[in-house]
Design an enzyme around this catalytic site. Structure first.
Site, PDB file in Angstrom:
ATOM      1  N   HIS A 112      -9.874   9.060 -45.302  1.00 42.20           N
ATOM      2  CA  HIS A 112      -9.712   9.997 -43.824  1.00 42.20           C
ATOM      3  C   HIS A 112      -8.208  10.913 -44.151  1.00 42.20           C
ATOM      4  O   HIS A 112      -7.828  11.166 -43.449  1.00 42.20           O
ATOM      5  CB  HIS A 112      -8.861   8.550 -43.238  1.00 42.20           C
ATOM      6  CG  HIS A 112      -9.733   7.987 -42.520  1.00 42.20           C
ATOM      7  ND1 HIS A 112     -11.102   7.540 -43.011  1.00 42.20           N
ATOM      8  CD2 HIS A 112     -10.565   8.046 -41.481  1.00 42.20           C
ATOM      9  CE1 HIS A 112     -12.536   7.271 -42.352  1.00 42.20           C
ATOM     10  NE2 HIS A 112     -11.486   7.490 -41.155  1.00 42.20           N
TER      11      HIS A 112
ATOM     12  N   GLU B 242     -29.022  -9.918 -64.394  1.00 39.83           N
ATOM     13  CA  GLU B 242     -29.390  -9.614 -63.425  1.00 39.83           C
ATOM     14  C   GLU B 242     -30.166  -8.057 -63.577  1.00 39.83           C
ATOM     15  O   GLU B 242     -29.373  -7.316 -64.948  1.00 39.83           O
ATOM     16  CB  GLU B 242     -28.844 -10.416 -62.622  1.00 39.83           C
ATOM     17  CG  GLU B 242     -28.706 -11.122 -61.761  1.00 39.83           C
ATOM     18  CD  GLU B 242     -30.111 -11.429 -61.012  1.00 39.83           C
ATOM     19  OE1 GLU B 242     -31.509 -11.634 -61.559  1.00 39.83           O
ATOM     20  OE2 GLU B 242     -30.321 -12.139 -59.567  1.00 39.83           O
TER      21      GLU B 242
ATOM     22  N   SER C 203     -13.677  13.931 -45.400  1.00 39.60           N
ATOM     23  CA  SER C 203     -15.557  13.447 -45.919  1.00 39.60           C
ATOM     24  C   SER C 203     -15.740  15.043 -46.761  1.00 39.60           C
ATOM     25  O   SER C 203     -15.142  15.775 -46.532  1.00 39.60           O
ATOM     26  CB  SER C 203     -16.427  13.281 -45.187  1.00 39.60           C
ATOM     27  OG  SER C 203     -16.095  12.060 -44.815  1.00 39.60           O
TER      28      SER C 203
ATOM     29  N   LYS D 184     -27.283   8.356 -37.719  1.00 38.64           N
ATOM     30  CA  LYS D 184     -27.378   9.112 -38.341  1.00 38.64           C
ATOM     31  C   LYS D 184     -27.400   7.982 -39.054  1.00 38.64           C
ATOM     32  O   LYS D 184     -28.357   7.228 -40.012  1.00 38.64           O
ATOM     33  CB  LYS D 184     -26.965  10.473 -38.773  1.00 38.64           C
ATOM     34  CG  LYS D 184     -27.790  10.803 -39.990  1.00 38.64           C
ATOM     35  CD  LYS D 184     -27.447  12.286 -40.227  1.00 38.64           C
ATOM     36  CE  LYS D 184     -27.932  13.542 -41.689  1.00 38.64           C
ATOM     37  NZ  LYS D 184     -27.196  14.463 -42.113  1.00 38.64           N
ATOM     38  N   ASP D 185     -26.177   7.271 -39.221  1.00 37.42           N
ATOM     39  CA  ASP D 185     -26.171   5.687 -40.181  1.00 37.42           C
ATOM     40  C   ASP D 185     -27.061   5.258 -39.161  1.00 37.42           C
ATOM     41  O   ASP D 185     -27.818   3.981 -40.315  1.00 37.42           O
ATOM     42  CB  ASP D 185     -24.414   5.495 -39.650  1.00 37.42           C
ATOM     43  CG  ASP D 185     -24.002   6.466 -40.804  1.00 37.42           C
ATOM     44  OD1 ASP D 185     -24.321   7.535 -41.182  1.00 37.42           O
ATOM     45  OD2 ASP D 185     -22.205   6.422 -40.857  1.00 37.42           O
TER      46      ASP D 185
END
Length: 438
Positions: free
Chosen positions: A219, A291, A223, A247-248
């Protein structure tokens, strides 16, 4: 970064005003994910994966805490306690499958998130601290996942712990002492299981703390975006809510749909069948593999087969850890002033070759340690390091990038705003201003 056009939180309800004066938590949330946090208007769906990684972490913590209530960290009953969870605990099978597959989905999301950062140059200044904290999270995830894989105390759990911890024994002088300290003995047993369980329970909360630091660091500069052009005016941004929360929300819906399909219809697809056999120190599995999300690094470990100055095993350990440590210096290795690979025509093909290289390493890491996989692993490992240490520095110096757009708005509207009022300024779209009556 402080945006002068950002909306300011003004509570209207008396209780919210009271709370905001004494504990400004609503203000904090509003400034972090609400209208008080403007974000670039051109973010694509690759920017969803930061939120998805947070969701995956929450799912892992919630399911893990409940599973810990029924798990016994004792080598004589650990395997049976997992079977007890699967067979006798209400919804225990679902919780265990959610937790096991949640780890795989967590890594899928993180790998795509790393891909986005690398492709769009989000590791460059002024966001290098965000990138570095992200790598710390990745390392903590790897440690947490490894120790969690040991807890079921199946065949792959036991032998995986034995092989991976033996890597530390390759370190000269102090290696054996570190290995014994990690295991609490000379082989995986009760002491190792206790240590791994306690750390596996603790580290997700440490990860959550680093995530908060990462959000805080994000922040400050704001972004990044697909063009790599910094925000210059209000027209370049939109409020995070409701534009990107919607959108998220769509991304979360797709993520949960795939996650539920995996949990209910293919819960063991990403696991190893040998881990449903109780650990037996006297029976070595035909193929010992970690894994799937560790396979590229495991391939690097096995790529070194000849002693050269240092033992081959030590070279493998250095390559495995060095492949991640190298990422911490990426900000300074890549000297190009251009962030987005979209505007770097010379670098773009090398980037995609590197992606294929990592996938090849992953395939070799899950295969037997035999030819041709060893030779392919050796070539792929050499290219991995050559990409960062040779190709990237040279390309960033000689490359002639494409011209960048003058602003984010220009990249979105293809220059339509150059001569008109910016969209969002006063809420008027260019070309839709009210006309005077005739």
């Amino acid at each position: 970064m402080s945006f002068p056009w950002a909306q300011h939180y003004e509570p209207k309800h008396p209780f919210m005003r009271y709370l905001d004066e004494r504990l400004p938590l609503p203000r904090l949330v509003y400034n972090a994910i609400g209208g008080g946090y403007p974000v670039p208007r051109n973010l694509n769906y690759f920017w969803n994966f930061g939120v998805l990684s947070g969701l995956a972490l929450v799912l892992q913590i919630l399911t893990g805490v409940i599973l810990a209530m029924h798990y016994a960290a004792n080598q004589t009953v650990a395997f049976q306690s997992v079977e007890h969870i699967m067979r006798d605990v209400n919804w225990g099978w679902m919780l265990r499958y959610m937790h096991a597959n949640g780890a795989s989905f967590f890594f899928i999301v993180i790998y795509i998130h790393i891909f986005r950062n690398l492709y769009y140059g989000s590791y460059k200044a002024p966001r290098e601290m965000v990138w570095l904290l992200g790598l710390v999270i990745f390392l903590l995830m790897m440690a947490t996942a490894f120790m969690g894989y040991v807890l079921p105390w199946g065949q792959m759990s036991f032998w995986g712990a034995k092989v991976i911890t033996s890597l530390f024994g390759a370190i000269p002088v102090v290696g054996q002492s570190i290995q014994v300290w990690l295991l609490g003995g000379y082989a995986p047993d009760q002491a190792a299981l206790n240590r791994f369980f306690s750390l596996h329970y603790l580290l997700p909360f440490v990860i959550a703390g680093v995530v908060i630091l990462k959000i805080w660091a994000l922040h400050i500069p704001g972004s990044s975006n697909p063009t790599g052009v910094e925000v210059k005016s209000e027209s370049d941004t939109v409020p995070f809510h409701p534009y990107y929360t919607a959108k998220d929300g769509f991304g979360i819906g797709v993520f949960l749909l795939l996650y539920v399909v995996m949990v209910f219809f293919a819960p063991n697809y990403l696991g190893h069948p040998d881990n449903y056999i109780e650990a037996n120190p006297l029976s070595t599995p035909a193929l010992i593999v970690p894994e799937w999300y560790f396979w590229p690094f495991y391939a690097m470990l096995r790529a070194f087969t000849v002693d050269f100055i240092l033992p081959a095993k030590l070279w493998g350990v250095l390559a495995m850890f060095g492949s991640i440590i190298l990422m911490f210096f990426l900000t300074w290795i890549d000297r190009s002033p251009i962030r987005s690979t979209n505007y770097r025509p010379l670098y773009k093909p090398f980037f995609w070759i590197w992606i294929v290289d990592v996938l090849v390493l992953g395939y070799c890491g899950g295969s037997h340690a035999e030819e041709p996989y060893l030779m392919i692993s050796q070539i792929a490992t050499m290219y991995y390091f050559a990409h960062f240490l040779i190709i990237l520095p040279i390309v960033s110096t000689i490359e002639r990038p494409k011209p960048l757009p003058n602003s984010i708005s220009e990249s979105v509207l293809h220059g339509e705003e150059k001569e008109s009022a910016p969209f969002g300024a006063g809420g008027v779209m260019p070309g839709t201003e009210p006309q005077p009556a005739e």
